[in-house]
Design a protein around this motif. Structure first.
Motif, PDB file in Angstrom:
ATOM      1  N   SER A  47       9.744   0.946  37.675  1.00 59.86           N
ATOM      2  CA  SER A  47       9.459  -0.424  37.279  1.00 59.86           C
ATOM      3  C   SER A  47       8.008  -0.752  37.594  1.00 59.86           C
ATOM      4  N   ALA A  48       7.494  -1.728  36.901  1.00 59.36           N
ATOM      5  CA  ALA A  48       6.091  -2.077  37.090  1.00 59.36           C
ATOM      6  C   ALA A  48       5.839  -2.665  38.466  1.00 59.36           C
ATOM      7  N   SER A  49       6.839  -3.324  39.039  1.00 60.91           N
ATOM      8  CA  SER A  49       6.683  -3.902  40.369  1.00 60.91           C
ATOM      9  C   SER A  49       8.042  -3.940  41.035  1.00 60.91           C
ATOM     10  N   PRO A  50       8.078  -3.929  42.385  1.00 59.07           N
ATOM     11  CA  PRO A  50       9.358  -3.977  43.067  1.00 59.07           C
ATOM     12  C   PRO A  50      10.026  -5.322  42.846  1.00 59.07           C
ATOM     13  N   SER A  51      11.329  -5.349  43.029  1.00 59.11           N
ATOM     14  CA  SER A  51      12.070  -6.580  42.811  1.00 59.11           C
ATOM     15  C   SER A  51      11.685  -7.617  43.857  1.00 59.11           C
ATOM     16  N   ALA A  52      11.973  -8.863  43.534  1.00 56.33           N
ATOM     17  CA  ALA A  52      11.650  -9.945  44.463  1.00 56.33           C
ATOM     18  C   ALA A  52      12.412  -9.792  45.766  1.00 56.33           C
ATOM     19  N   SER A  53      13.687  -9.388  45.687  1.00 62.82           N
ATOM     20  CA  SER A  53      14.483  -9.240  46.900  1.00 62.82           C
ATOM     21  C   SER A  53      13.946  -8.119  47.772  1.00 62.82           C
ATOM     22  N   THR A  54      13.469  -7.048  47.146  1.00 58.54           N
ATOM     23  CA  THR A  54      12.944  -5.934  47.920  1.00 58.54           C
ATOM     24  C   THR A  54      11.660  -6.323  48.632  1.00 58.54           C
ATOM     25  N   THR A  55      10.732  -6.963  47.929  1.00 59.41           N
ATOM     26  CA  THR A  55       9.468  -7.326  48.550  1.00 59.41           C
ATOM     27  C   THR A  55       9.671  -8.397  49.603  1.00 59.41           C
ATOM     28  N   ALA A  56      10.599  -9.326  49.338  1.00 56.33           N
ATOM     29  CA  ALA A  56      10.843 -10.367  50.324  1.00 56.33           C
ATOM     30  C   ALA A  56      11.382  -9.767  51.616  1.00 56.33           C
ATOM     31  N   SER A  57      12.328  -8.845  51.495  1.00 57.01           N
ATOM     32  CA  SER A  57      12.884  -8.234  52.690  1.00 57.01           C
ATOM     33  C   SER A  57      11.861  -7.361  53.377  1.00 57.01           C
ATOM     34  N   ALA A  58      10.932  -6.768  52.610  1.00 61.57           N
ATOM     35  CA  ALA A  58       9.890  -5.965  53.229  1.00 61.57           C
ATOM     36  C   ALA A  58       9.003  -6.830  54.111  1.00 61.57           C
TER      37      ALA A  58
ATOM     38  N   ALA B  26       9.807 -10.070  55.276  1.00 62.72           N
ATOM     39  CA  ALA B  26      10.560 -10.759  56.319  1.00 62.72           C
ATOM     40  C   ALA B  26      11.041  -9.809  57.387  1.00 62.72           C
ATOM     41  N   GLY B  27      11.368  -8.590  57.006  1.00 63.96           N
ATOM     42  CA  GLY B  27      11.912  -7.642  57.968  1.00 63.96           C
ATOM     43  C   GLY B  27      10.854  -6.889  58.737  1.00 63.96           C
ATOM     44  N   GLY B  28       9.571  -7.144  58.490  1.00 61.85           N
ATOM     45  CA  GLY B  28       8.523  -6.473  59.225  1.00 61.85           C
ATOM     46  C   GLY B  28       8.480  -4.980  58.986  1.00 61.85           C
ATOM     47  N   THR B  29       8.800  -4.546  57.772  1.00 56.50           N
ATOM     48  CA  THR B  29       8.862  -3.110  57.496  1.00 56.50           C
ATOM     49  C   THR B  29       7.635  -2.608  56.755  1.00 56.50           C
ATOM     50  N   ALA B  30       6.552  -3.370  56.768  1.00 56.64           N
ATOM     51  CA  ALA B  30       5.354  -2.899  56.081  1.00 56.64           C
ATOM     52  C   ALA B  30       4.845  -1.610  56.711  1.00 56.64           C
ATOM     53  N   ALA B  31       4.906  -1.501  58.027  1.00 56.13           N
ATOM     54  CA  ALA B  31       4.373  -0.303  58.701  1.00 56.13           C
ATOM     55  C   ALA B  31       5.075   0.969  58.268  1.00 56.13           C
ATOM     56  N   PRO B  32       6.416   1.020  58.225  1.00 57.24           N
ATOM     57  CA  PRO B  32       7.067   2.246  57.738  1.00 57.24           C
ATOM     58  C   PRO B  32       6.680   2.600  56.308  1.00 57.24           C
ATOM     59  N   PHE B  33       6.522   1.606  55.440  1.00 57.91           N
ATOM     60  CA  PHE B  33       6.126   1.909  54.072  1.00 57.91           C
ATOM     61  C   PHE B  33       4.658   2.342  53.999  1.00 57.91           C
ATOM     62  N   GLN B  34       3.825   1.827  54.902  1.00 57.99           N
ATOM     63  CA  GLN B  34       2.453   2.338  54.969  1.00 57.99           C
ATOM     64  C   GLN B  34       2.466   3.816  55.365  1.00 57.99           C
ATOM     65  N   ASP B  35       3.361   4.197  56.279  1.00 54.39           N
ATOM     66  CA  ASP B  35       3.478   5.596  56.676  1.00 54.39           C
ATOM     67  C   ASP B  35       3.925   6.452  55.491  1.00 54.39           C
TER      68      ASP B  35
ATOM     69  N   LEU C 161       4.892  -2.052  46.185  1.00 47.59           N
ATOM     70  CA  LEU C 161       5.817  -2.719  47.097  1.00 47.59           C
ATOM     71  C   LEU C 161       5.052  -3.405  48.226  1.00 47.59           C
ATOM     72  N   LEU C 162       4.087  -2.707  48.791  1.00 51.38           N
ATOM     73  CA  LEU C 162       3.311  -3.288  49.886  1.00 51.38           C
ATOM     74  C   LEU C 162       2.496  -4.491  49.410  1.00 51.38           C
TER      75      LEU C 162
END
Length: 341
Positions: free
Chosen positions: A181-192, A194-203, A248-249
């Motif tokens: 998809s051209a961009s991640p879904s709204a629910s996925t980015t929101a949870s990313a 709100a859940g503080g998971t940017a660091a794992p996705f940066q890894d 996503l990030l």
């Protein structure tokens, strides 16, 4: 401890070294540091664990029905027994039997086991392996982080078993892959966010940056047309995965880390043979990155990491990586052994 830079990723083999991820490797039966009496508390993973065990018993019964005609499948059967031990160390795995459905008798999975045993063909077993692998992914959202990590690994192993048994059907994704998809879904980015998971996705993004660089080296050393095509296909897949993590990030408000100018290789790459070893190394290490990512992110995002784990496990196999019962888990669960590629 500060994580190693992406520049040293290929040399160290792992990008994810933070304590938040390694903590996910503790056994799901008891949290580390919890009082001894906690083992009397109900296991919140019990429903998921029971479904996984029933499915594993059905697989073991199917293998037992086929082994008399195909003893060469014994190593795959041993992998499944290791999966069962990891899912429930308190219950011994059924022992091999030449009787149809013997290991499934008296268990909730006995009906499925007997059905599989009634038609002991390699094709039927391959189909059962793939179906079981897909079913494990359906429970990712209901499992604790350590169990979700284990389920994703065991699911990837099941797909590899299906391939080894001759199943050429495409593996179904646990969820739409991020690269589709051209961009991640709204629910996925929101949870990313709100859940503080940017660091794992940066890894994960850093790991993909390193993989893209590594495949540039791989392709330059290959001479066989078939291998060069495989390298180009792998490179394109990693570029797509890299772009997906960047989207996503960015969608969650984080700034994606850029690629380094260069990366140190884990060993000299001077010919086609060493190039193939590098490709296997890259994919094997990515399975570890993505197994840890399954446990580190919010439940809606686990399927994205599980899909990436499965794809890297398949590519590692194609490049000749050593077989393992637990793709992505280098600290093999108790009672198991995992060869290091």
């Amino acid at each position: 401890m500060q994580p190693p830079s992406r520049r040293t990723f290929l040399a160290l083999g792992l990008l994810l070294t933070g304590g938040a991820l390694t903590a996910c490797t503790d056994t799901p039966h008891q949290a580390p540091g919890s009082p001894a009496g906690d083992h009397n508390r109900p296991d919140p993973d019990e429903p998921v664990r029971r479904r996984a065990l029933d499915a594993t018993d059905a697989l073991l019964a199917a293998y037992d029905a086929l082994l008399p005609q195909a003893p060469q499948l014994q190593p795959l059967r041993e992998d499944v027994a290791r999966h069962r031990a990891a899912l429930d160390t308190a219950t011994p795995a059924p022992t091999p039997s030449t009787g149809a459905g013997a290991s499934g008798a008296g268990t909730p999975g006995a009906t499925a086991s007997t059905t599989a045993a009634a038609a002991p063909t390699t094709a039927a077993l391959a189909s059962l392996e793939r179906q079981t692998a897909q079913a494990r992914l359906a429970d990712l959202g209901a499992a604790s982080p350590p169990l979700a990590r284990l389920l994703a690994s065991v699911s990837a192993a099941g797909v590899l078993h299906a391939v080894a048994l001759g199943d050429a059907a495409p593996a179904a994704a646990a969820a739409p892959a991020p690269s589709t998809s051209a961009s991640p879904s709204a629910s996925t980015t929101a949870s990313a966010s709100a859940g503080g998971t940017a660091a794992p996705f940066q890894d994960a993004l850093g790991a993909e940056h390193a993989a893209v660089y590594g495949y540039g080296v791989v392709g330059a050393r290959l001479t066989d047309d078939g291998q060069r095509t495989a390298a180009r296909t792998s490179l394109a897949a990693h570029q797509a995965r890299r772009d997906a993590w960047q989207r996503l990030l960015a969608g969650s408000g984080a700034t994606p880390d850029p690629a380094a100018a260069g990366y140190q290789l884990p060993f000299p790459v001077t010919d086609a043979a060493s190039a193939g070893r590098l490709a296997a190394h890259l994919e094997t290490r990515l399975t570890t990155v993505y197994a840890d990512l399954v446990a580190a992110v919010a439940t809606p995002q686990r399927p994205l990491a599980a899909d990436a784990l499965r794809e890297s496990a398949l590519r590692a196999h194609q490049w000749g990586a050593a077989p393992t019962a637990f793709p992505g888990i280098t600290d093999a669960p108790a009672g198991t052994s995992t060869p290091t590629p």
